[in-house]
Design an enzyme around this catalytic site. Structure first.
Site, short mmCIF file in Angstrom:
data_model
loop_
_atom_site.label_atom_id
_atom_site.label_comp_id
_atom_site.label_asym_id
_atom_site.label_seq_id
_atom_site.Cartn_x
_atom_site.Cartn_y
_atom_site.Cartn_z
N ASP A 37 44.94 43.72 34.51
CA ASP A 37 43.87 43.86 35.49
C ASP A 37 43.53 42.46 36.01
O ASP A 37 42.83 41.70 35.34
CB ASP A 37 42.64 44.52 34.85
CG ASP A 37 41.51 44.72 35.86
OD1 ASP A 37 41.57 44.10 36.94
OD2 ASP A 37 40.58 45.49 35.56
N PHE B 15 36.26 45.22 31.60
CA PHE B 15 35.65 45.93 32.73
C PHE B 15 36.75 46.29 33.71
O PHE B 15 37.51 45.42 34.13
CB PHE B 15 34.61 45.04 33.42
CG PHE B 15 33.87 45.76 34.51
CD1 PHE B 15 32.82 46.63 34.22
CD2 PHE B 15 34.22 45.61 35.85
CE1 PHE B 15 32.15 47.31 35.22
CE2 PHE B 15 33.56 46.28 36.86
CZ PHE B 15 32.51 47.14 36.54
N LYS C 67 39.27 42.47 45.07
CA LYS C 67 38.39 41.32 45.31
C LYS C 67 39.04 40.29 46.24
O LYS C 67 39.07 40.48 47.45
CB LYS C 67 37.96 40.69 43.98
CG LYS C 67 37.01 41.61 43.19
CD LYS C 67 36.47 40.88 41.98
CE LYS C 67 35.54 41.73 41.14
NZ LYS C 67 34.16 41.71 41.57
C1 LIG Z 1 38.47 43.00 36.10
C2 LIG Z 1 37.87 44.01 37.03
N1 LIG Z 1 38.47 45.20 37.18
C3 LIG Z 1 37.98 46.13 38.00
C4 LIG Z 1 36.84 45.91 38.74
C5 LIG Z 1 36.31 46.96 39.65
O1 LIG Z 1 36.47 46.56 40.97
P1 LIG Z 1 35.61 47.27 42.12
O2 LIG Z 1 34.20 46.89 41.91
O3 LIG Z 1 36.21 46.70 43.39
O4 LIG Z 1 35.85 48.73 42.01
C6 LIG Z 1 36.18 44.68 38.60
C7 LIG Z 1 34.93 44.43 39.34
O5 LIG Z 1 34.15 43.57 39.01
C8 LIG Z 1 36.71 43.71 37.74
O6 LIG Z 1 36.11 42.52 37.57
#
Ligand SMILES: Cc1ncc(COP(=O)(O)O)c(C=O)c1O
Length: 390
Positions: free
Chosen positions: A214, A129, A243
């Site tokens: 990520d 994700f 986050k």
């Molecule tokens: C691993 C990862 N990457 C990217 C994102 C996307 O972040 P945002 O919701 O702040 O756009 C998330 C959100 O849960 C995430 O867990």
């Protein structure tokens, strides 16, 4: 009639009006033990005095100027991140998915400037994700996220999680980078073993391609190191963060080596709000708190305590829970019962957990959770489990 808030979320019937440390207070006065932390966002819990002070002090001084001018708080936060990580340079965003957008652009621009414009493809993994922007959904590639949103941004190769042979075979002359979460979050708290992260780093070096990590969910102390990849003793070329870095204020970042960032010259990327004084003042306060050996040692100690108690919880409720996995205070409980039933039963026992794929419930408590709160969490989860199995 459509709701006045676009109805893209299925929300729990809960309205929180206040937060105190690991606790959320509902409009009706009930206190909930928060093991979700806004999906790994409130790294220091709710209303942490140092974060409140950082935000309110900055709010009284200056909110916004734009990136047309120098922003001292942004400079300070970038310096702190560069001092404590592999990175030589940082770009600030407002969210994780914006960090994904830039990571993709940076990798492609890198190869364009190296006279290899054919190298545009990024290898990603099932269950990943990376956010809900066009690059984010194309990167993850799941039907759930992409259906109806085509044409998708091209240039992503999706591989099965953990299929080493497929990975070797998938790297071609058009491969620019590999993008991976060191611990998959939404995918069900699936840690990439240290050996595999090392193998990925070696593979990238062998082929001269970039490794993008990520760490939006697993970064900023969540696994007991400042960033999760440190456990494997490797360094990425580019890393996405969000986050926890803002502790609840919308803040994200892309960290990169000078080499990987070499294509990103003046005018190639920008953001109105990214790196604004409010977000960066809070980010500095978060990092000052989290990035100490003592704080991270406590995360590791509490993670051990929680894991041990969770093993007991699983053993005591064998028809509801199957196993515990994860890293640090990023924990998944694989369920036998339907995960959402347990999350809902938790609402009745006033404990907040977060569902994830693979029938998992996620525990992502504030890193400041106390030993007593850990014991309390187990009691509430046990009560929820008993209600589900009844
Ligand atoms: C691993 C990862 N990457 C990217 C994102 C996307 O972040 P945002 O919701 O702040 O756009 C998330 C959100 O849960 C995430 O867990």
């Amino acid at each position: 009639m459509i709701a006045s808030v676009l109805p893209t979320y299925s929300r729990a019937p809960l309205t929180f009006v206040k937060g105190e440390g690991t606790w959320l207070i509902e409009a009706d006065g009930r206190r909930f033990l928060d093991l979700g932390a806004g999906i790994a966002v409130n790294a220091l819990g709710h209303a942490h005095p140092k974060l409140v002070a950082a935000l309110t002090d900055q709010a009284g001084a200056l909110w916004h100027t734009s990136n047309l001018y120098h922003i001292p708080q942004q400079q300070q936060l970038a310096d702190k991140l560069v001092d404590s990580t592999f990175a030589d340079t940082v770009f600030f965003t407002n969210s994780g998915t914006e960090a994904c957008e830039l990571a993709v652009k940076m990798a492609r621009k890198f190869w364009y400037e190296k006279n290899a414009p054919q190298k545009v493809d990024i290898i990603t993994f099932d269950g990943s994700f990376h956010g809900r922007s066009s690059a984010g959904i194309a990167a993850a590639g799941s039907e759930k996220m992409t259906k109806g949103f085509g044409p998708l941004l091209p240039g992503f190769t999706h591989l099965a999680f953990g299929d080493h042979d497929a990975l070797g075979a998938a790297i071609t002359d058009t491969t620019a980078a590999i993008m991976i979460e060191p611990v998959q979050g939404e995918g069900g708290i699936r840690p990439v073993p240290d050996q595999c992260l090392k193998g990925l780093r070696d593979l990238c070096d062998e082929h001269g391609i970039l490794l993008i990590l990520d760490e939006v969910q697993c970064g900023v102390g969540r696994t007991g190191k400042l960033f999760a990849h440190e456990w494997a003793g490797i360094e990425p070329d580019i890393m996405m963060v969000a986050k926890g870095i803002g502790g609840g204020f919308p803040l994200g970042a892309v960290l990169a080596t000078e080499y990987a960032a070499s294509g990103m010259t003046a005018g190639t990327h920008g953001s109105t709000y990214g790196g604004n004084p409010l977000g960066c003042a809070v980010g500095c306060a978060v990092l000052d708190e989290v990035n100490t050996p003592e704080f991270l040692a406590e995360v590791n100690r509490k993670s051990g305590l929680l894991r041990q108690k969770l093993e007991g919880l699983v053993a005591d409720n064998p028809d509801v829970f199957e196993s515990v996995r994860g890293a640090g205070l990023m924990i998944g409980i694989k369920c036998k019962a339907v995960n959402m039933d347990i999350v809902n039963a938790g609402y009745d026992t006033q404990v907040i957990t977060v569902p994830a794929a693979d029938n998992v419930i996620r525990l992502l408590p504030p890193l400041t959770i106390t030993d007593d709160e850990i014991a309390d969490a187990i009691a509430r989860l046990d009560k929820a489990a008993k209600a589900v199995s009844a």
